[in-house]
Scaffold this active site. Structure first.
Site, PDB file in Angstrom:
ATOM      1  N   LYS A   1      -8.094  -5.355   6.928  1.00 50.73           N
ATOM      2  CA  LYS A   1      -7.143  -5.296   8.051  1.00 50.73           C
ATOM      3  C   LYS A   1      -7.806  -4.897   9.367  1.00 50.73           C
ATOM      4  O   LYS A   1      -7.160  -4.938  10.407  1.00 50.73           O
ATOM      5  CB  LYS A   1      -6.031  -4.287   7.735  1.00 50.73           C
ATOM      6  CG  LYS A   1      -5.308  -4.484   6.405  1.00 50.73           C
ATOM      7  CD  LYS A   1      -4.368  -5.639   6.438  1.00 50.73           C
ATOM      8  CE  LYS A   1      -3.565  -5.851   5.183  1.00 50.73           C
ATOM      9  NZ  LYS A   1      -2.515  -4.889   4.942  1.00 50.73           N
TER      10      LYS A   1
ATOM     11  N   ASP B   1      -0.866  -4.728   9.270  1.00 46.52           N
ATOM     12  CA  ASP B   1      -1.452  -6.049   9.014  1.00 46.52           C
ATOM     13  C   ASP B   1      -2.755  -6.244   9.771  1.00 46.52           C
ATOM     14  O   ASP B   1      -3.637  -6.963   9.300  1.00 46.52           O
ATOM     15  CB  ASP B   1      -0.431  -7.135   9.371  1.00 46.52           C
ATOM     16  CG  ASP B   1       0.815  -6.973   8.528  1.00 46.52           C
ATOM     17  OD1 ASP B   1       0.692  -7.102   7.300  1.00 46.52           O
ATOM     18  OD2 ASP B   1       1.880  -6.640   9.071  1.00 46.52           O
TER      19      ASP B   1
ATOM     20  N   THR C   1       0.853  -1.202   0.000  1.00 46.85           N
ATOM     21  CA  THR C   1       0.000   0.000   0.000  1.00 46.85           C
ATOM     22  C   THR C   1       0.884   1.246   0.000  1.00 46.85           C
ATOM     23  O   THR C   1       0.609   2.221  -0.719  1.00 46.85           O
ATOM     24  CB  THR C   1      -0.949  -0.012   1.226  1.00 46.85           C
ATOM     25  OG1 THR C   1      -1.433  -1.339   1.425  1.00 46.85           O
ATOM     26  CG2 THR C   1      -2.125   0.926   1.017  1.00 46.85           C
TER      27      THR C   1
ATOM     28  N   GLY D   1       1.867   1.121   6.288  1.00 44.41           N
ATOM     29  CA  GLY D   1       0.793   0.125   6.229  1.00 44.41           C
ATOM     30  C   GLY D   1       0.673  -0.609   7.551  1.00 44.41           C
ATOM     31  O   GLY D   1       1.373  -0.311   8.523  1.00 44.41           O
TER      32      GLY D   1
ATOM     33  N   GLY E   1       5.847  -7.573   6.313  1.00 46.36           N
ATOM     34  CA  GLY E   1       7.008  -7.408   5.435  1.00 46.36           C
ATOM     35  C   GLY E   1       8.332  -7.442   6.184  1.00 46.36           C
ATOM     36  O   GLY E   1       9.396  -7.244   5.595  1.00 46.36           O
TER      37      GLY E   1
ATOM     38  N   GLU F   1      10.505   0.612  11.129  1.00 47.39           N
ATOM     39  CA  GLU F   1       9.221   1.312  10.990  1.00 47.39           C
ATOM     40  C   GLU F   1       8.810   1.941  12.316  1.00 47.39           C
ATOM     41  O   GLU F   1       8.278   3.054  12.353  1.00 47.39           O
ATOM     42  CB  GLU F   1       8.129   0.337  10.530  1.00 47.39           C
ATOM     43  CG  GLU F   1       8.256  -0.065   9.078  1.00 47.39           C
ATOM     44  CD  GLU F   1       7.294  -1.164   8.689  1.00 47.39           C
ATOM     45  OE1 GLU F   1       7.097  -1.353   7.477  1.00 47.39           O
ATOM     46  OE2 GLU F   1       6.748  -1.851   9.561  1.00 47.39           O
TER      47      GLU F   1
END
Ligand code: 5RP
Length: 227
Positions: free
Chosen positions: A122, A85, A29, A83, A98, A104
């Protein structure tokens, strides 16, 4: 390319400031977002530099000719777009599909605002019922961490690489353990703190109390969830 992911990414694009430094998350995304950010840059509509949260984000920035910066030059970022999950009703997150959640989380913590882009699949009631919770682990400590989390009643599996034999090696040279709890996670902040107390766990994919906005895409539209 999923229309829902595109709608989420386009919604977050509206928040990009005219000038300054922001964090660029990881995932498919965010890849759509990065392409559109590159377009804004090339059209002279914005003058943004990004701190990439992973090698993938670094490559995206290069591919779309988005100027790069770092946390030494820009220790405070205007916002990060990333993004997730799983997103629960408090906007707490599981990230790490990922495998990039360590950097992040640093980039998100350095940002005045964390903006999450997801498709509607999600959104969950409680974290951890479907998606495993990843932890990044120093390779030296792997066996010990597995024993310690096992004693906490948590099943773990070493994430295996695709395109290479053996475990995933993260951008930081560590392994990833995917954790499965016996039930959904009641208190993500507490669980994250307990996991981080285990020597050898360098970070968890639980992002508690960090998110400001979630831009949710469907095939037809987007909408925003706020804290
Ligand atoms: C990587 C992440 C990603 O942001 C997350 O996996 C979502 O990815 P996608 O947008 O491809 O569904 O946390 O560590």
């Amino acid at each position: 390319m999923s229309k829902a992911k595109t709608n989420a990414a386009m919604s977050a694009l509206k928040l990009v400031p005219k000038k300054g430094a922001m964090g660029l998350g990881s995932g498919s995304t965010v890849a759509i977002f990065a392409k559109e950010l590159g377009r804004l840059e090339s059209e002279g509509k914005t003058d943004i530099a990004v701190v990439p949260s992973s090698y993938q984000a670094y490559q995206l920035a290069n591919e779309y000719k988005i100027p790069l910066t770092n946390l030494d030059l820009n220790p405070e970022l205007i916002l990060t777009v990333d993004g997730a999950d799983e997103v629960d009703r408090r906007l707490d997150l599981i990230k790490g599909g990922g495998g990039a959640f360590f950097q992040e989380k640093i980039v998100a913590a350095a940002s005045k605002k964390l903006i999450i882009v997801v498709d509607e699949s999600k959104l969950v009631e409680q974290l951890g019922a479907k998606f495993p919770t990843p932890v990044e682990v120093l390779p030296f400590s792997l066996g010990f961490v597995r024993r310690r989390v096992g004693a906490m009643g948590i099943d773990s599996s070493v994430r295996e690489a695709q395109g290479k034999l053996g475990p995933v090696v993260t951008d930081n040279g560590n392994f990833i353990l995917d954790l499965r709890f016996s039930k959904a996670i009641d208190d993500p902040g507490r669980t994250a703190a307990e996991l981080k107390m285990v020597p050898g766990v360098v970070e968890t994919g639980l992002f508690a109390g960090m998110t400001d906005e979630v831009h949710v895409g469907t095939d037809a539209k987007s909408y925003v969830l706020r804290k």
